[in-house]
Design an enzyme around this catalytic site. Sequence first.
Site, mmCIF file in Angstrom:
data_model
loop_
_atom_site.group_PDB
_atom_site.id
_atom_site.type_symbol
_atom_site.label_atom_id
_atom_site.label_comp_id
_atom_site.label_asym_id
_atom_site.label_seq_id
_atom_site.Cartn_x
_atom_site.Cartn_y
_atom_site.Cartn_z
ATOM 1 N N CYS A 199 -9.672 -7.361 1.673
ATOM 2 C CA CYS A 199 -10.299 -6.144 2.187
ATOM 3 C C CYS A 199 -11.775 -6.098 1.827
ATOM 4 O O CYS A 199 -12.552 -5.439 2.494
ATOM 5 C CB CYS A 199 -9.576 -4.911 1.636
ATOM 6 S SG CYS A 199 -9.406 -4.930 -0.133
ATOM 7 N N THR A 248 0.844 -1.201 0.000
ATOM 8 C CA THR A 248 0.000 0.000 0.000
ATOM 9 C C THR A 248 0.877 1.249 0.000
ATOM 10 O O THR A 248 0.643 2.183 -0.775
ATOM 11 C CB THR A 248 -0.932 -0.010 1.231
ATOM 12 O OG1 THR A 248 -1.732 -1.198 1.169
ATOM 13 C CG2 THR A 248 -1.833 1.211 1.259
HETATM 14 N N1 PLP Z 1 -1.400 -4.614 -4.224
HETATM 15 C C1 PLP Z 1 -1.897 -5.843 -4.392
HETATM 16 C C2 PLP Z 1 -2.043 -6.386 -5.780
HETATM 17 C C3 PLP Z 1 -2.266 -6.613 -3.288
HETATM 18 O O1 PLP Z 1 -2.758 -7.837 -3.475
HETATM 19 C C4 PLP Z 1 -2.114 -6.057 -1.996
HETATM 20 C C5 PLP Z 1 -2.545 -6.813 -0.812
HETATM 21 O O2 PLP Z 1 -3.436 -7.627 -0.850
HETATM 22 C C6 PLP Z 1 -1.571 -4.775 -1.878
HETATM 23 C C7 PLP Z 1 -1.214 -4.076 -3.019
HETATM 24 C C8 PLP Z 1 -1.346 -4.147 -0.537
HETATM 25 O O3 PLP Z 1 -0.195 -4.678 0.059
HETATM 26 P P1 PLP Z 1 0.063 -4.537 1.621
HETATM 27 O O4 PLP Z 1 -0.883 -5.481 2.306
HETATM 28 O O5 PLP Z 1 1.490 -4.930 1.811
HETATM 29 O O6 PLP Z 1 -0.163 -3.117 1.986
#
Ligand code: PLP
Length: 397
Positions: free
Chosen positions: A322, A72
Amino acid sequence: MPSVYLDNNATTQILPEVFEAMRPYFLEKFGNASSLYERGQRARAAVEKSRKAVAALLGADPAEIVFNSGGTEGDNQAIFGLVSAGDHIITSVIEHHAVLNACKRMEELGATVTYLPVDGRGQVSPGDVRAALRRNTKLISVMMANNETGVVQPLEEIGKIAAEADVWFHTDAVQAAGKLPVDVSRIQCDLLSISGHKFNAPQGTGALYVRRGTPMQPLIVGGPQEHNRRGGTENLPGIVGLGKAAGIASHWLADGGAERMAKLRDEFERIAGEQLECIHVHGLGAPRTPNTSDISFDGISGGSLMVALDERDISVSTGSACASGSNHPPYVLLAMGVKRDRAQAAVRFSLGKQTTQEEMDYAQSCLFAEVAKLRKLSPVWNHHNRKKKSSFASAHD
Ligand code: PLP
């Protein structure tokens, strides 16, 4: 009753070797990597060793790796760090919310965004990327692999278009890194986000690849850490864990791990297609990450199937982590043109490095029993059954 974890796209278990590598950095080897005395310098050396391992996983130079808190943050950093009011962004409708909501914020701040569609297999068309370019296009952000379906995007073609147009190119490689070979030179990207917890490192760890010369404003300002690209004391144990997991992933990929995993997944899908009627594997035929299988079981809800499997201690998911808990069908499937009912009938199985054939066999036998049970209770299924299921498509269509 064995416990089977098939939700590795949500998060993965830390490997024992990763945990053991981190342990001393919580205890006797704790320290601040900015301190100039011996303990600090040992911490610095550990951080730099991890930087090399992460760079090797991505085909990058260690100086181009910025440690952060995960996917994120990397996605937010790429977008907020490059785009200003008046700029134009090209992205896709199937991106993770870390990209979509950052783009939305930039729209509120005066940028414009083109959200490209995907085809029935879940891929963005490079031609659409080219056609969307404008004079003020600042950034193209297209993910490498989708979290729901595992479908891999034609990044080399998109990277070429970005380079020719002289537009910055970011890719969210959170679901690809550690599962597929990633090479920033081949992709020609300027920024690439990865997240540790998707490949057996701790949650809250990650990195952003930033090509040398990319004029990125830091998202988090503070001390001069990470060469002024990300303020804040380095998460020493986390970075050590991320580096260890990156090294393990590099070996696993070189040793044919991804091919073995894809075989396990493909066999699971093949047998499911033989044993169950009216199932639909999303993204089939497109290149996919080796661990992901997103399947709709017509006539039942993915949520009910997830709960039924959970009662047997088998963890799977409906939609992204989420979004689960909500009744909305996964937006990624809707974007692929999947009808609402069928999208709502989807369950995502995602394998990990530790997943065994025995676990898959067990999960499969439970899956068949639960699908049969739920379909027996499903008025929709029984209605269509009476009509010889003519309105349901056949397996794998
Ligand atoms: N991008 C993708 C494609 C993801 O699947 C996720 C998490 O599920 C994220 C970003 C976010 O990553 P993080 O949980 O390390 O913030």
